[in-house]
Design a protein around this motif. Structure first.
Motif, mmCIF file in Angstrom:
data_model
loop_
_atom_site.group_PDB
_atom_site.id
_atom_site.type_symbol
_atom_site.label_atom_id
_atom_site.label_comp_id
_atom_site.label_asym_id
_atom_site.label_seq_id
_atom_site.Cartn_x
_atom_site.Cartn_y
_atom_site.Cartn_z
ATOM 1 N N LEU A 209 0.834 -1.206 0.000
ATOM 2 C CA LEU A 209 0.000 0.000 0.000
ATOM 3 C C LEU A 209 0.865 1.252 0.000
ATOM 4 O O LEU A 209 0.576 2.221 -0.718
ATOM 5 C CB LEU A 209 -0.932 -0.017 1.214
ATOM 6 N N TRP A 210 1.917 1.247 0.773
ATOM 7 C CA TRP A 210 2.822 2.401 0.827
ATOM 8 C C TRP A 210 3.412 2.678 -0.557
ATOM 9 O O TRP A 210 3.445 3.828 -1.007
ATOM 10 C CB TRP A 210 3.923 2.134 1.844
ATOM 11 N N THR A 211 3.849 1.638 -1.245
ATOM 12 C CA THR A 211 4.449 1.819 -2.567
ATOM 13 C C THR A 211 3.432 2.368 -3.557
ATOM 14 O O THR A 211 3.734 3.300 -4.326
ATOM 15 C CB THR A 211 5.004 0.485 -3.090
ATOM 16 N N ARG A 212 2.223 1.833 -3.563
ATOM 17 C CA ARG A 212 1.212 2.268 -4.535
ATOM 18 C C ARG A 212 0.755 3.702 -4.289
ATOM 19 O O ARG A 212 0.243 4.349 -5.207
ATOM 20 C CB ARG A 212 -0.003 1.342 -4.473
ATOM 21 N N THR A 213 0.913 4.192 -3.078
ATOM 22 C CA THR A 213 0.461 5.552 -2.777
ATOM 23 C C THR A 213 1.588 6.575 -2.782
ATOM 24 O O THR A 213 1.339 7.754 -3.066
ATOM 25 C CB THR A 213 -0.239 5.590 -1.405
ATOM 26 N N GLN A 214 2.811 6.153 -2.508
ATOM 27 C CA GLN A 214 3.912 7.106 -2.417
ATOM 28 C C GLN A 214 4.681 7.259 -3.729
ATOM 29 O O GLN A 214 5.314 8.294 -3.947
ATOM 30 C CB GLN A 214 4.879 6.671 -1.306
ATOM 31 N N ASP A 215 4.646 6.268 -4.588
ATOM 32 C CA ASP A 215 5.332 6.352 -5.869
ATOM 33 C C ASP A 215 4.458 7.165 -6.837
ATOM 34 O O ASP A 215 3.337 6.763 -7.152
ATOM 35 C CB ASP A 215 5.559 4.948 -6.420
ATOM 36 N N PRO A 216 4.952 8.314 -7.342
ATOM 37 C CA PRO A 216 4.124 9.137 -8.230
ATOM 38 C C PRO A 216 3.644 8.393 -9.474
ATOM 39 O O PRO A 216 2.533 8.646 -9.953
ATOM 40 C CB PRO A 216 5.062 10.290 -8.605
ATOM 41 N N ALA A 217 4.459 7.472 -10.007
ATOM 42 C CA ALA A 217 4.049 6.728 -11.193
ATOM 43 C C ALA A 217 2.833 5.851 -10.908
ATOM 44 O O ALA A 217 1.967 5.674 -11.774
ATOM 45 C CB ALA A 217 5.206 5.869 -11.703
ATOM 46 N N HIS A 218 2.758 5.289 -9.707
ATOM 47 C CA HIS A 218 1.593 4.499 -9.314
ATOM 48 C C HIS A 218 0.411 5.402 -8.982
ATOM 49 O O HIS A 218 -0.724 5.125 -9.378
ATOM 50 C CB HIS A 218 1.911 3.629 -8.098
ATOM 51 N N ARG A 219 0.683 6.490 -8.279
ATOM 52 C CA ARG A 219 -0.416 7.317 -7.783
ATOM 53 C C ARG A 219 -1.236 7.918 -8.919
ATOM 54 O O ARG A 219 -2.463 7.963 -8.836
ATOM 55 C CB ARG A 219 0.127 8.421 -6.879
ATOM 56 N N ARG A 220 -0.581 8.388 -9.964
ATOM 57 C CA ARG A 220 -1.356 9.027 -11.023
ATOM 58 C C ARG A 220 -2.212 8.029 -11.801
ATOM 59 O O ARG A 220 -3.087 8.446 -12.566
ATOM 60 C CB ARG A 220 -0.447 9.810 -11.974
ATOM 61 N N ARG A 221 -2.002 6.736 -11.580
ATOM 62 C CA ARG A 221 -2.840 5.733 -12.233
ATOM 63 C C ARG A 221 -4.187 5.577 -11.520
ATOM 64 O O ARG A 221 -5.196 5.297 -12.175
ATOM 65 C CB ARG A 221 -2.126 4.383 -12.280
ATOM 66 N N TRP A 222 -4.210 5.738 -10.186
ATOM 67 C CA TRP A 222 -5.455 5.487 -9.465
ATOM 68 C C TRP A 222 -6.116 6.732 -8.901
ATOM 69 O O TRP A 222 -7.323 6.720 -8.614
ATOM 70 C CB TRP A 222 -5.226 4.480 -8.332
ATOM 71 N N ASP A 223 -5.375 7.826 -8.737
ATOM 72 C CA ASP A 223 -5.915 9.015 -8.075
ATOM 73 C C ASP A 223 -6.480 9.984 -9.118
ATOM 74 O O ASP A 223 -5.725 10.577 -9.900
ATOM 75 C CB ASP A 223 -4.815 9.688 -7.248
ATOM 76 N N LEU A 224 -7.791 10.160 -9.122
ATOM 77 C CA LEU A 224 -8.438 11.057 -10.076
ATOM 78 C C LEU A 224 -7.979 12.498 -9.926
ATOM 79 O O LEU A 224 -8.030 13.265 -10.889
ATOM 80 C CB LEU A 224 -9.962 11.010 -9.876
ATOM 81 N N ARG A 225 -7.534 12.878 -8.749
ATOM 82 C CA ARG A 225 -7.261 14.287 -8.486
ATOM 83 C C ARG A 225 -5.929 14.758 -9.051
ATOM 84 O O ARG A 225 -5.720 15.966 -9.212
ATOM 85 C CB ARG A 225 -7.286 14.529 -6.965
ATOM 86 N N ILE A 226 -5.023 13.845 -9.327
ATOM 87 C CA ILE A 226 -3.668 14.213 -9.731
ATOM 88 C C ILE A 226 -3.375 13.679 -11.129
ATOM 89 O O ILE A 226 -3.532 12.494 -11.399
ATOM 90 C CB ILE A 226 -2.628 13.665 -8.729
ATOM 91 N N ASP A 227 -2.934 14.584 -12.010
ATOM 92 C CA ASP A 227 -2.518 14.160 -13.344
ATOM 93 C C ASP A 227 -1.026 13.829 -13.369
ATOM 94 O O ASP A 227 -0.590 12.919 -14.061
ATOM 95 C CB ASP A 227 -2.835 15.271 -14.353
ATOM 96 N N GLU A 228 -0.251 14.576 -12.600
ATOM 97 C CA GLU A 228 1.199 14.322 -12.532
ATOM 98 C C GLU A 228 1.740 14.953 -11.261
ATOM 99 O O GLU A 228 1.325 16.044 -10.847
ATOM 100 C CB GLU A 228 1.906 14.925 -13.748
ATOM 101 N N ILE A 229 2.654 14.251 -10.604
ATOM 102 C CA ILE A 229 3.353 14.792 -9.443
ATOM 103 C C ILE A 229 4.823 14.419 -9.563
ATOM 104 O O ILE A 229 5.159 13.289 -9.930
ATOM 105 C CB ILE A 229 2.743 14.277 -8.122
#
Length: 257
Positions: free
Chosen positions: A16-36
Motif C-alpha cells: 500500500l505504501w508503494t502504490r500511494t507514495q510512488d508518483p508513477a503508481h499514484r497518477r494511475r489510481w488518483d483522479l485528483r492528480i494528473d502528474e506529481i
C-alpha cells in the motif's frame, strides 16, 4: 481537517505504501492528480529524519484545462505504534485553479486483516465569497466523491488485481448500461397513451407497465455497483473517533506560516 475519507484494504502495508507514495503508481489510481514530481532538496539535510520533499504537480480539472502548483511533503515511516503517516502542504498560483492552498495527510493503520487507509485534508478556495459558495455547492462534494472513488479504485487494485485502467473501464461500462436502461424506461413511460390500441389487454397493461418501468428505473438508480466497479459509497466519510492532526503535518504548516 475539513474533509475525511477512510477505506479498509486487505493488503500488505509495504504494498500500500508503494502504490500511494510512488508518483508513477499514484497518477494511475488518483483522479485528483494528473502528474506529481518530487524535486531535489535545495539543501542537504544531515538529520536522521529527511527534510520535507518539495514537489510540483499538475491536476486536470477538465479535458482542456490543467492547473499546476507546488508544495512540500514529509512522512513518518517508522512509528512506535506500527502506523505510518505522510503529509503535504501545497499552493497553486494558477489563476484558473479553484484552490489557492491546502494541506492534508494520509494515515496507514495496520490491523489483523489489512490496513485502514485514511485521509484528512482541507483547502482554501479561490475567488472570495463567490468562490466559497461554489466550493460549498459543487467543488467540495466533487472533491470528496473523487477521493472516495479513487480510494476504492486503489482497493480493487490491491485486493483483486483489477488495474486502475480496467476499473475505470468497468465504471464507464456500468454507467453506460444504467443510462441506457433509464433512457429506455423513460421512453416507455411516454408510450402510455398508445395502450388503448391493445384492446382488452389495455387496462391490465396500463397498470402493470408503469409499475414495472418504475421498478426497473429504481433498480438502475439504486442497485449497488458490481464488485469489480469502484464506488465512492464504499468509503467512510466521517471518522469513528475525532482524529488528531499528525505532528508531521503540523510541522509542514509551521513552515508555511
Amino acid at each position: 481537517m475539513g474533509l475525511y475519507i477512510e477505506t479498509h484494504i486487505r493488503t500488505d502495508l509495504d504494498d500500500l505504501w508503494t502504490r500511494t507514495q510512488d508518483p508513477a503508481h499514484r497518477r494511475r489510481w488518483d483522479l485528483r492528480i494528473d502528474e506529481i514530481e518530487y524535486l531535489p532538496h535545495p539543501v542537504p539535510h544531515p538529520a536522521p529524519q529527511p527534510a520535507p520533499r518539495p514537489f510540483r504537480y499538475r491536476a486536470r480539472l477538465l479535458p482542456f484545462l490543467t492547473v499546476h502548483g507546488t508544495g512540500l511533503a514529509a512522512d513518518e515511516r517508522e512509528r512506535p505504534d506500527g502506523t505510518r503517516t505522510s503529509a503535504l502542504r501545497f499552493t497553486s498560483p494558477h489563476p484558473l485553479s479553484p484552490l489557492t492552498e491546502g494541506s492534508g495527510y494520509w494515515r496507514y493503520v495496520p490491523d489483523g486483516h489489512g490496513v485502514r487507509f485514511l485521509t484528512g485534508y482541507d483547502y482554501r478556495p479561490r475567488g472570495g465569497t463567490p468562490g466559497a459558495l461554489a466550493d460549498r455547492l459543487l467543488l467540495r462534494p466533487l472533491t470528496v466523491w473523487a477521493t472516495a472513488w479513487s480510494f476504492d479504485r486503489l482497493r480493487l487494485w490491491l485486493e483483486r488485481g483489477i488495474t486502475p485502467e480496467r476499473a475505470l473501464a468497468n465504471w464507464l461500462a456500468e454507467l453506460a448500461v444504467r443510462a441506457l436502461v433509464l433512457t429506455v424506461c423513460v421512453a416507455g413511460l411516454g408510450l402510455e397513451p398508445m395502450l388503448p390500441l391493445l384492446g382488452p389487454l389495455a387496462p391490465v397493461l396500463a397498470f402493470l407497465c408503469p409499475l414495472l418501468l418504475v421498478l426497473v428505473i429504481s433498480a438502475a438508480l439504486f442497485t449497488p455497483p458490481l464488485p469489480g466497479t469502484p464506488a465512492a459509497r464504499r468509503c467512510l466519510r466521517s471518522p469513528v473517533t475525532h482524529p488528531r492532526t499528525p505532528g508531521v503535518l503540523r510541522t509542514l504548516e509551521k513552515r508555511g506560516s
